[in-house]
Structure formats: C-alpha cells, structure tokens
Design a protein around this motif. Structure first.
Motif, PDB file in Angstrom:
ATOM      1  N   TYR A  28     -40.119 -48.466  58.943  1.00 15.89           N
ATOM      2  CA  TYR A  28     -39.166 -48.683  60.036  1.00 15.89           C
ATOM      3  C   TYR A  28     -37.776 -48.175  59.644  1.00 15.89           C
ATOM      4  CZ  TYR A  28     -36.056 -51.189  63.207  1.00 15.89           C
ATOM      5  OH  TYR A  28     -35.064 -51.516  64.103  1.00 15.89           O
ATOM      6  N   TYR A  29     -37.315 -48.533  58.451  1.00 18.27           N
ATOM      7  CA  TYR A  29     -36.006 -48.079  57.995  1.00 18.27           C
ATOM      8  C   TYR A  29     -36.007 -46.579  57.738  1.00 18.27           C
ATOM      9  CZ  TYR A  29     -35.073 -53.053  57.306  1.00 18.27           C
ATOM     10  OH  TYR A  29     -34.907 -54.406  57.497  1.00 18.27           O
ATOM     11  N   LEU A  30     -37.063 -46.067  57.123  1.00 16.48           N
ATOM     12  CA  LEU A  30     -37.122 -44.633  56.851  1.00 16.48           C
ATOM     13  C   LEU A  30     -37.149 -43.827  58.145  1.00 16.48           C
ATOM     14  CD1 LEU A  30     -39.688 -44.584  53.891  1.00 16.48           C
ATOM     15  CD2 LEU A  30     -37.188 -44.455  53.781  1.00 16.48           C
ATOM     16  N   GLY A  31     -37.880 -44.340  59.152  1.00 12.79           N
ATOM     17  CA  GLY A  31     -37.888 -43.660  60.442  1.00 12.79           C
ATOM     18  C   GLY A  31     -36.514 -43.659  61.100  1.00 12.79           C
ATOM     19  N   THR A  32     -35.776 -44.756  60.952  1.00 10.25           N
ATOM     20  CA  THR A  32     -34.427 -44.823  61.506  1.00 10.25           C
ATOM     21  C   THR A  32     -33.493 -43.843  60.799  1.00 10.25           C
ATOM     22  OG1 THR A  32     -34.760 -47.169  62.052  1.00 10.25           O
ATOM     23  CG2 THR A  32     -32.493 -46.351  62.018  1.00 10.25           C
TER      24      THR A  32
ATOM     25  N   MET B  28     -30.295 -46.214  65.439  1.00 14.15           N
ATOM     26  CA  MET B  28     -29.732 -45.297  64.458  1.00 14.15           C
ATOM     27  C   MET B  28     -29.105 -46.128  63.347  1.00 14.15           C
ATOM     28  SD  MET B  28     -28.246 -42.127  66.743  1.00 14.15           S
ATOM     29  CE  MET B  28     -27.727 -41.198  65.298  1.00 14.15           C
ATOM     30  N   ALA B  29     -28.629 -45.469  62.323  1.00 13.03           N
ATOM     31  CA  ALA B  29     -28.204 -46.188  61.123  1.00 13.03           C
ATOM     32  C   ALA B  29     -27.100 -47.197  61.426  1.00 13.03           C
ATOM     33  CB  ALA B  29     -27.737 -45.186  60.064  1.00 13.03           C
ATOM     34  N   ALA B  30     -26.111 -46.803  62.223  1.00 10.44           N
ATOM     35  CA  ALA B  30     -24.989 -47.702  62.497  1.00 10.44           C
ATOM     36  C   ALA B  30     -25.445 -48.928  63.278  1.00 10.44           C
ATOM     37  CB  ALA B  30     -23.898 -46.952  63.257  1.00 10.44           C
ATOM     38  N   THR B  31     -26.315 -48.743  64.274  1.00 11.12           N
ATOM     39  CA  THR B  31     -26.804 -49.890  65.036  1.00 11.12           C
ATOM     40  C   THR B  31     -27.699 -50.778  64.186  1.00 11.12           C
ATOM     41  OG1 THR B  31     -28.610 -48.493  65.865  1.00 11.12           O
ATOM     42  CG2 THR B  31     -26.649 -48.686  67.236  1.00 11.12           C
ATOM     43  N   LEU B  32     -28.415 -50.186  63.230  1.00 18.09           N
ATOM     44  CA  LEU B  32     -29.247 -50.971  62.325  1.00 18.09           C
ATOM     45  C   LEU B  32     -28.392 -51.857  61.431  1.00 18.09           C
ATOM     46  CD1 LEU B  32     -32.293 -51.231  61.740  1.00 18.09           C
ATOM     47  CD2 LEU B  32     -31.995 -49.559  59.916  1.00 18.09           C
TER      48      LEU B  32
ATOM     49  N   MET C 253     -24.861 -58.849  62.309  1.00 22.57           N
ATOM     50  CA  MET C 253     -24.489 -59.748  63.396  1.00 22.57           C
ATOM     51  C   MET C 253     -25.650 -60.561  63.951  1.00 22.57           C
ATOM     52  SD  MET C 253     -21.348 -59.107  63.284  1.00 22.57           S
ATOM     53  CE  MET C 253     -20.867 -60.188  64.625  1.00 22.57           C
ATOM     54  N   HIS C 254     -26.858 -60.004  63.952  1.00 20.52           N
ATOM     55  CA  HIS C 254     -27.998 -60.715  64.532  1.00 20.52           C
ATOM     56  C   HIS C 254     -28.819 -61.433  63.462  1.00 20.52           C
ATOM     57  CE1 HIS C 254     -27.880 -57.799  68.220  1.00 20.52           C
ATOM     58  NE2 HIS C 254     -26.902 -58.676  68.223  1.00 20.52           N
ATOM     59  N   GLU C 255     -29.204 -60.691  62.424  1.00 21.35           N
ATOM     60  CA  GLU C 255     -30.008 -61.288  61.359  1.00 21.35           C
ATOM     61  C   GLU C 255     -29.165 -62.045  60.344  1.00 21.35           C
ATOM     62  OE1 GLU C 255     -33.211 -61.232  61.509  1.00 21.35           O
ATOM     63  OE2 GLU C 255     -33.295 -59.895  63.252  1.00 21.35           O
TER      64      GLU C 255
ATOM     65  N   ALA D 145     -26.738 -52.731  51.962  1.00 19.72           N
ATOM     66  CA  ALA D 145     -27.610 -51.762  51.292  1.00 19.72           C
ATOM     67  C   ALA D 145     -27.909 -50.579  52.208  1.00 19.72           C
ATOM     68  CB  ALA D 145     -28.900 -52.447  50.853  1.00 19.72           C
ATOM     69  N   ILE D 146     -28.191 -50.846  53.479  1.00 18.66           N
ATOM     70  CA  ILE D 146     -28.451 -49.762  54.431  1.00 18.66           C
ATOM     71  C   ILE D 146     -27.220 -48.876  54.584  1.00 18.66           C
ATOM     72  CG2 ILE D 146     -29.010 -49.247  56.829  1.00 18.66           C
ATOM     73  CD1 ILE D 146     -30.609 -51.865  56.898  1.00 18.66           C
ATOM     74  N   ALA D 147     -26.046 -49.501  54.677  1.00 23.37           N
ATOM     75  CA  ALA D 147     -24.810 -48.729  54.832  1.00 23.37           C
ATOM     76  C   ALA D 147     -24.554 -47.838  53.618  1.00 23.37           C
ATOM     77  CB  ALA D 147     -23.635 -49.681  55.047  1.00 23.37           C
TER      78      ALA D 147
END
Length: 299
Positions: free
Chosen positions: A77-81, A250-254, A260-262, A270-272
C-alpha cells in the motif's frame, strides 16, 4: 640598532596578522539562524520522531525502533502510494516542459505591451490560492461540470474525470506551469537573438536552429524549472486531497492521514523522511545528468 637590522627583524617577523572582518558573519548570521530554526531543526526532530515507538493505547513512547521504516518498505500500500506520487510528479513535469518551453520561447519573441499582458496571464494563477484553484477544477471536472456538459452537448456522453489521476495531473499542470515558464523565459532573455538569426542565415532550418542553438542555451533554465515543478508536485497536498478523493492517495495526503487521523506521528514522520530522501536522490541525479550534458554541449 641599525636600519638594516631593523628591516631584517621586521621581515623575519612577517606581516601583522590580518584582523578578521566580522561584517560577512553579521550579514549571514540572521539568515543562517532563520534557516537552522525553520528548516534544519524541524527536519532533525522529524527524523528523531520517526524512530520512536508508537502504541495505540499509550501513544508515543521514548523508545527507538526501525519498525516504521520496515513497515513502509514491506507494505504494498505504501509502496504503491510512493510510486503514484513519483509517477504523477514526473508526468506533470514532462507536460509542463512540453508546454512551458515553447510558451516561454513565444513569450521571449513578443514585443511590449503584448509581452507584459501574456506574462501577467502566465503568472496569474499564482495570485489565487491553490485551494481555490482546486475547488475550481473540481467544479469543472465533476459529473455536472462544464467539461461533461460540453461532452454531452457534442454527443460524446459523460466521462469520469473527478477523483482520478487525470484530474490531479490537469490541476497540477495548471498550478506548476508558471514555475517552468519563468526560468526558461529568463534563460532566453540572456540569449542573443542574432545567434539564431546567424544559424538561419547559414542555411539551418528553424527546427535545427532551435535544437542546436536555442535548446542548449536554455537547458539550465529547463533544469531549474523541472526541479521546482517535480519537487512541488511530489509534495503537493491540496490538489491530490481535493481532486483525488479518499481513494487516490499521494505521499502528502498519506502523511496527513497518519498525523491527523491515525495519530501515528512516528509512522507519518518516517513516510515524510522517505519521500524527502527519494525526492532529493531523484533531483540530484537529474541535476547531474543535465549539467553533464550541458557541459558536453556548451563546452
């Protein structure tokens, strides 16, 4: 002591040590502190945060782990994003280069007052908030928007554009195009028009003159514009969030969802950091490739 001995003594001691001039440091100091406080320090804190342990019941713990990076690189999921983010950013950059370079060339050949008018038209989108522009495109590309109404009037039916990658790319190109046109146009201002005229006089076609004379001169301008467009597109948040919906991340929305949600701030950090490292690697590699080609072309 004789004059000769005094001269020898002064030469042996050498010239007096030059006093350090504090003016450059005073001039650079405020900007450096501003950069360290608003850029470097937040990045360092984000890197540290990305290694903290997160528990859904107790929150962030003062323990260090690599689990977040392992989870990101092992989850499709993350790699696809990430792949979608880089792919759409590259496509946006390519379209902006194809449209922006000829547009800048035409702009450089215009005379006043038309040059000023069209320059204002090009930079006009920058005067409007990106959120307003995103909402405007959502109304144009919606099922009842102007685009679908026009297609229905032509008998072509309704096309789903909103909440697709096509909508994201269209809006990103609209927002990022000035960042491609302005650097290329600036580079063209430094080019002597007589050089192109000389190539035409010597028998070169217009295409050959553009390819062999104009393009090598503006390659650095296209490099600057491409780096700006790619970096801003890969980190865009408002347009993917409003035109991509909840399905097309996309990366920023992830990162926003994780923060903010999780409420999983370490995973969001880490994603950033991964996205930042990927953008830097791609942009530096592209920079070296284009500059090497420009050196070979221009000598």
């Amino acid at each position: 002591m004789s004059a000769t001995s005094q001269s020898a003594t002064s030469h042996s001691l050498g010239p007096p040590a030059a006093r350090a001039n504090p003016t450059p440091w005073l001039l650079v100091g405020p900007g450096s502190l501003f950069f360290l406080g608003l850029v470097v320090l937040p990045l360092v804190l984000t890197v540290i945060l990305s290694f903290h342990v997160y528990d859904h019941t107790t929150g962030i713990k003062n323990e260090f782990t690599l689990a977040h990076y392992i989870a990101v690189f092992s989850d499709d999921y993350y790699l696809g994003t990430f792949w979608r983010t880089l792919r759409l950013a590259f496509l946006t950059t390519l379209i902006c280069a194809v449209i922006g370079a000829p547009e800048a060339y035409i702009l450089s050949r215009m005379r006043d007052p038309w040059r000023s008018v069209f320059l204002l038209v090009i930079i006009g989108p920058l005067l409007v908030s990106v959120v307003v522009r995103a909402f405007g495109w959502s109304m144009l590309l919606g099922s009842t928007g102007l685009v679908n109404q026009t297609l229905q009037a032509l008998g072509l039916g309704t096309v789903k554009l909103l909440y697709t990658e096509t909508a994201i790319v269209i809006a990103l190109v609209h927002v990022m195009l000035p960042f491609m046109v302005i650097p290329v146009w600036t580079a063209l201002q430094k080019l002597d028009p007589m050089v192109e005229a000389a190539a035409l006089t010597l028998g070169a076609s217009h295409f050959t003159a553009l390819r062999r004379v104009v393009m090598p001169q503006v390659s650095l301008g296209m490099l600057s514009g491409s780096l700006i467009v790619f970096g801003l597109s890969a980190s865009a948040f408002a347009i993917p969030g409003l035109l991509g919906g909840r399905r097309l991340k996309m990366a920023a929305t992830l990162v926003y969802d994780e923060y903010m949600h999780e409420l999983n701030w370490p995973l969001g950090a880490a994603i950033a950091i991964i996205v930042l490292a990927a953008n830097l690697a791609i942009m530096l590699a592209y920079n070296r490739m284009v500059e090497a080609r420009a050196r070979r072309t221009l000598g």
